[in-house]
Design a protein around this motif. Structure first.
Motif: not given
Length: 381
Positions: A101-119
């Motif tokens: 978010r601090m790097a101003n990445r798109p929300k969809a990209e952030i959500d996908a990255a978080v889901r991958r890390a959580a998995q």
């Protein structure tokens, strides 16, 4: 191409030389662990790679790019600290996605990255919780997840398990090793815990007083320490050391005199610079000491009295007073030996024992600390 390369890195503080001409290459995908006593420079070295400390001279290269003067955020690294450093008012998902978010990445990209890390970290059920609702191990996984979401070129870990209890430390060691195998990323890990180093590392870097003493695989360093410092640092319980003097130096080896034991003859010794009368040190691992009924021709034996017994389930550790042998295992400096038995033993405090070791299992260190014994075979993995 090396993933991380340190070229003649020096770090000076006012009146203190913290890092001394550090040269190190870390290959892509390696898990490298840096160990050493407090104040040896391992955390300082990690922070110089991260860009949190400015080096006095030298060069830091990451994936072929000179990052010596780059800001931390531009180096392609992610760092996990001893402190979880989670924002208490944010959910797990928000904490993990904060850097993006601090790097101003798109929300969809952030959500996908978080889901991958959580998995990867098995945190799918915790994403809506806040840090206070998590266990210590879960909080540390969130901190690691925050690093994963950034897809860094290099992960840096600064004693990340120090705040966890023994059971969680063991669990997290397994999880971090599995994470490394899954991601295939370069990981540099600082710890004072040699169990973490021995069980997790592809290679260990042993530091002392701001300089590298030895680099190698865990079993190589354990079997073939380059010097007295490495021999004494790696191993729990630590190696026993006996003070001795050189009596003769010959083509077949050297003969040594040590108080309290018969004359010792060690073959195939590196005799460079070694002379009659030199002070040397004989080292023997606790697991290579044993209780003996009758010493063999290649065994050195001596009497000892049990001072303390530690029953650890599948093994027993005995602490013995074997004066008049002169050892350097403790502040008292006299006659203290540690013996490790891979079984439950009925031995009690005060018992008198005859203990011994095969001369082929011993190490010899010169007055400068250099290892003089030939290379020992490394156990297969």
């Amino acid at each position: 191409m090396s993933s991380v390369e340190l070229r003649k890195v020096d770090k000076h503080y006012v009146g203190y030389h913290a890092l001394k001409t550090i040269d190190l290459k870390i290959e892509k995908g390696e898990f490298v662990v840096m160990v050493g006593p407090s104040g040896c420079g391992k955390s300082t070295l990690l922070k110089t790679i991260a860009g949190l400390e400015t080096i006095s001279s030298g060069q830091i290269v990451i994936n072929g790019r000179d990052v010596t003067k780059e800001e931390p955020g531009d180096r392609g690294i992610a760092m996990v600290f001893q402190s979880y450093a989670l924002y208490p008012h944010m959910t797990v998902a928000e904490n993990m996605g904060f850097g993006l978010r601090m790097a101003n990445r798109p929300k969809a990209e952030i959500d996908a990255a978080v889901r991958r890390a959580a998995q990867i970290l098995r945190l799918e059920e915790q994403l809506d919780k806040r840090p206070k609702q998590l266990s210590g191990g879960q909080r540390q996984r969130v901190a690691i997840g925050r690093a994963i979401t950034r897809s860094p070129e290099v992960f840096l870990f600064d004693e990340p398990l120090s705040n966890l209890d023994a059971a969680l430390r063991t669990q997290m060691r397994v999880e971090l090793s599995s994470l490394h195998a899954q991601l295939g990323s370069t990981m540099i890990y600082v710890t004072h815990d040699q169990v973490e180093a021995m069980t997790m590392a592809d290679r260990i870097v042993v530091l002392n007083k701001g300089q590298i003493e030895q680099v190698g695989s865990p079993l190589e360093l354990y079997a073939n320490p380059a010097n007295l410092f490495v021999a004494g640092f790696l191993g729990a319980p630590r190696m026993n050391f006996i003070e001795a003097k050189v009596e003769t130096v010959g083509a077949a080896g050297v003969t040594l005199a040590a108080a309290g034991v018969p004359e010792l003859t060690m073959a195939d010794i590196d005799r460079t610079g070694l002379a009659t009368g030199d002070a040397v040190t004989v080292g023997i691992r606790p697991e290579n000491l044993r209780v003996v009924e009758q010493a063999g021709t290649q065994m050195v034996s001596f009497p000892g009295q049990v001072r303390l017994v530690e029953h650890l389930g599948r093994e027993t550790v005995l602490y013995l007073d074997a004066a008049p042998l002169q050892t350097i295992n403790s502040d008292s400096g006299t006659g203290n030996f540690t013996l490790q038995l891979n079984k439950v033993s009925p031995v009690s405090v005060g018992a008198g024992l005859k203990i011994g070791f095969d001369i082929g299992d011993a190490y010899l260190f010169g007055a400068d600390g250099r290892t003089l014994t030939p290379r020992k075979p490394v156990a297969s993995t």
